[in-house]
Design a protein around this motif. Structure first.
Motif, PDB file in Angstrom:
ATOM      1  N   ILE A 185       2.887   6.500   3.705  1.00  0.00           N
ATOM      2  CA  ILE A 185       4.166   5.782   3.765  1.00  0.00           C
ATOM      3  C   ILE A 185       3.911   4.408   4.372  1.00  0.00           C
TER       4      ILE A 185
ATOM      5  N   LEU B 215       3.719   4.844  -0.796  1.00  0.00           N
ATOM      6  CA  LEU B 215       5.124   4.507  -1.028  1.00  0.00           C
ATOM      7  C   LEU B 215       5.518   3.336  -0.130  1.00  0.00           C
TER       8      LEU B 215
ATOM      9  N   LYS C  92       8.572   0.472   0.787  1.00  0.00           N
ATOM     10  CA  LYS C  92       9.997   0.188   0.595  1.00  0.00           C
ATOM     11  C   LYS C  92      10.244  -1.206   0.003  1.00  0.00           C
ATOM     12  N   SER C  93       9.432  -2.172   0.373  1.00  0.00           N
ATOM     13  CA  SER C  93       9.627  -3.535  -0.127  1.00  0.00           C
ATOM     14  C   SER C  93       9.227  -3.614  -1.603  1.00  0.00           C
TER      15      SER C  93
ATOM     16  N   GLY D  33      -1.604 -13.875  12.204  1.00  0.00           N
ATOM     17  CA  GLY D  33      -2.446 -15.042  12.440  1.00  0.00           C
ATOM     18  C   GLY D  33      -3.901 -14.846  12.044  1.00  0.00           C
TER      19      GLY D  33
ATOM     20  N   GLY E  85      -6.335 -13.051  13.333  1.00  0.00           N
ATOM     21  CA  GLY E  85      -7.359 -12.910  14.368  1.00  0.00           C
ATOM     22  C   GLY E  85      -8.106 -11.583  14.270  1.00  0.00           C
TER      23      GLY E  85
ATOM     24  N   ARG F 209      11.809   3.338  -0.821  1.00  0.00           N
ATOM     25  CA  ARG F 209      12.059   3.534   0.613  1.00  0.00           C
ATOM     26  C   ARG F 209      12.062   5.027   0.949  1.00  0.00           C
ATOM     27  N   VAL F 210      11.209   5.403   1.870  1.00  0.00           N
ATOM     28  CA  VAL F 210      11.156   6.801   2.286  1.00  0.00           C
ATOM     29  C   VAL F 210      12.299   7.080   3.254  1.00  0.00           C
TER      30      VAL F 210
ATOM     31  N   ALA G 273       4.319   3.068   8.514  1.00  0.00           N
ATOM     32  CA  ALA G 273       5.423   2.206   8.077  1.00  0.00           C
ATOM     33  C   ALA G 273       5.863   1.227   9.158  1.00  0.00           C
TER      34      ALA G 273
ATOM     35  N   VAL H  60       4.613 -18.344  12.983  1.00  0.00           N
ATOM     36  CA  VAL H  60       3.333 -18.959  12.631  1.00  0.00           C
ATOM     37  C   VAL H  60       3.617 -20.256  11.888  1.00  0.00           C
TER      38      VAL H  60
END
Ligand SMILES: Cc1cc2nc3c(=O)[nH]c(=O)nc-3n(C[C@H](O)[C@H](O)[C@H](O)COP(=O)(O)OP(=O)(O)OC[C@H]3O[C@@H](n4cnc5c(N)ncnc54)[C@H](O)[C@@H]3O)c2cc1C
Lengths: 110, 375
Positions: free
Chosen positions: B10, B33, B35-36, B48, B50, B173-174, B203, B227
């Protein structure tokens, strides 16, 4: 036949085949060609966000104002969808490049 | 379509994607899985870059050191994509005696754990990076630290895992993990259900609500960090940079842009309207921080800024590993703003645990139930 669900990344466009026009530079800021964009889509980058993050096209000095429509058109054509079906990409502040000394200043009129 | 796999993951951030890749390398079937609608749209594409060992919690150092020694050097080759890993050290800068005292504390604690990090004077720091402000009087120096391109690392893991047969589904989306005969097995997303012998919950902050459905609380909050990126500049220096007071941190990327991250001090009280957007006071504050240490960059132009959420665990280190009350469930979340550098090591460990193999490192310091009330 229902439209392909490009959210399921198991979908494939088949292997990348070179095509005429692949050498054409679509993003001048970071020198990305039509072939680079097509290859990214064949590699599973099915959204403009992913193509941009992979290639940086649209994230140079012009922030996509020149290449944005071209890249959208190429990605849409590869996926067989309308360019307007693809998502909006995020415009980022500052809207034009600003020097650090100006951006960082708290003084009025500086 | 077959909704069953050996492992269901997830979240398709760098942690979920790396875990998926290492599982496919072992020959396991995986469904991821996310969601976006976009892969890696959480902290993983917004950080960033690093790849630091210095400045870490001692409990996290073994993971950081293992990754730098065994995984980062060959990652581009392994994944078939140049992920811009650059190992030329981390300089943490100080301008006052108080700053140096902070740096000495960090350095002593890390050196005690076996990390090669030491204090250097202003002249040595300037030999490493000639653009430092005259005000810098000393620094800590860890020559094996570095940086990489987070967007490429996340997408490279995805691309290779996908090529190996992993099935990633975005826009999914779970809502819940359900047990079958006492074992975590079913993952529910709206009217679609997926099933796996093992479920990996990676997630980010979203893990908290999903774990809560199983009666497990993962004590974390979100914190917005920002950033900025400059126009391309000729190569100036290749180190990762930071300061004793965390005024800013950053590096120059392979194509020449500088990437600097930082904060305004109002992170805990920023307005949250559900989207990670920049606050007008933060990027200017980062600029002032940068110019205070690198006056030569004052004329460099900013071209982009962005914001991303951290998943901040109560004690600032992640939860990694199995959940005793829910057999079959593994968690990997709460990376508290420093999960990118350790992602290859964490992915390796989670893949081993999911496959029933012995991981190269012991992760009991990251137990999800380590949190105790103060009295
Ligand atoms: C500004 C900033 C700077 C940073 N700088 C550094 C740095 O220099 N070095 C470093 O090591 N680390 C850094 N980090 C931290 C690093 O980015 C994270 O620790 C790391 O990316 C965590 O990866 P992840 O996969 O756990 O989380 P994420 O990338 O957030 O992935 C979690 C995914 O889960 C998905 N998800 C959430 N809920 C659900 C649900 N219900 N169903 C399905 N999917 C769901 C999300 O959409 C997301 O894609 C920084 C973070 C930020 C924000």
């Amino acid at each position: 036949m229902s439209a392909t669900d490009w959210n399921d990344r198991i979908c494939t466009l088949g292997p990348f085949e070179p095509a005429p026009g692949d050498g054409f530079i679509v993003c001048r800021c970071v020198e990305i060609t039509q072939g680079d964009v097509r290859r990214a889509v064949h590699d599973g980058m099915f959204t403009l966000h992913e193509v941009r993050r992979l290639l940086r096209c649209g994230m140079g000095l012009c922030q996509g104002q020149i290449c944005g429509r071209l890249v959208r058109g190429i990605v849409a054509k590869e996926l067989g969808v309308s360019p307007t079906a693809l998502e909006e990409v995020t415009a980022r502040a500052p809207m034009r490049p600003v020097e650090m000394r100006v951006f960082g200043s708290e003084e009025a009129g500086a | 379509m077959n909704n069953t796999a050996d492992v269901i993951i997830i979240g398709a951030g760098v942690i979920g994607s790396a875990t998926a890749y290492y599982l496919t390398r072992k020959g396991h079937s995986v469904i991821v899985l996310e969601k976006s609608p976009f892969l890696g749209d959480g902290g993983s594409s917004r950080n960033g870059g690093g790849v630091r060992q210095s400045g870490r919690d001692p409990r996290e150092l073994p993971l950081a050191m293992y990754g730098v020694k065994h995984l980062w050097p060959g990652l581009s080759e392994e994944l078939g994509m140049d992920v811009e890993y650059c190992q030329s050290g981390n300089l943490r800068l100080g301008k006052t005696e108080e700053h140096l005292a902070i740096l000495r504390g960090l350095t002593d604690r890390a050196a005690a754990c076996g990390l090669g990090v030491s204090m250097i004077d202003a002249a040595q720091a300037r030999t490493i990076c000639p653009y430092l402000s005259e005000e810098v009087i000393g620094a800590s120096w860890c020559p094996t630290d570095g940086h990489a391109n987070p967007m490429l690392v996340t997408l490279a893991y995805y691309r290779k895992a996908r090529a190996n047969g992993a099935r990633f589904i975005t826009g999914q989306r779970v809502q819940a993990i359900q047990k079958v005969r006492g074992q975590a097995r079913r993952v529910v997303c709206g009217d679609e259900t997926f099933e796996g012998d093992t479920i990996v919950l990676a997630a980010g902050y979203g893990s908290r609500a999903i774990a809560a459905g199983l009666g497990i609380d993962l004590p974390m909050n979100t914190l917005l960090m920002e950033v900025l990126v400059t126009e391309e500049q000729p190569p100036m220096f290749s180190q990762m940079l930071g300061t004793a007071m965390a005024d800013f941190y950053g590096h120059q990327s392979k194509h020449g842009s500088f990437v600097f991250g930082g904060s305004s001090g109002f992170e805990a009280h920023n307005r949250d309207d559900g989207r990670p957007v920049n606050h007008s006071i933060t990027a200017p504050c980062i600029c002032r921080g940068v110019m205070g240490y690198f006056p030569a960059l004052a004329g460099t132009k900013i071209v982009r800024t962005w914001a991303g959420w951290l998943d901040e665990m109560a004690d600032h280190i992640p939860a990694i590993g199995p959940v005793a009350e829910v057999p079959g469930l593994l968690v990997g979340c709460g990376f508290s703003g420093h999960g990118f550098g350790i992602a290859p090591a964490v992915g390796t460990v989670l893949a081993d645990l999911a496959a029933g193999d012995t991981p190269p490192l012991e992760v009991s310091a990251f137990r999800y139930d380590r949190f105790k009330a103060k009295l």
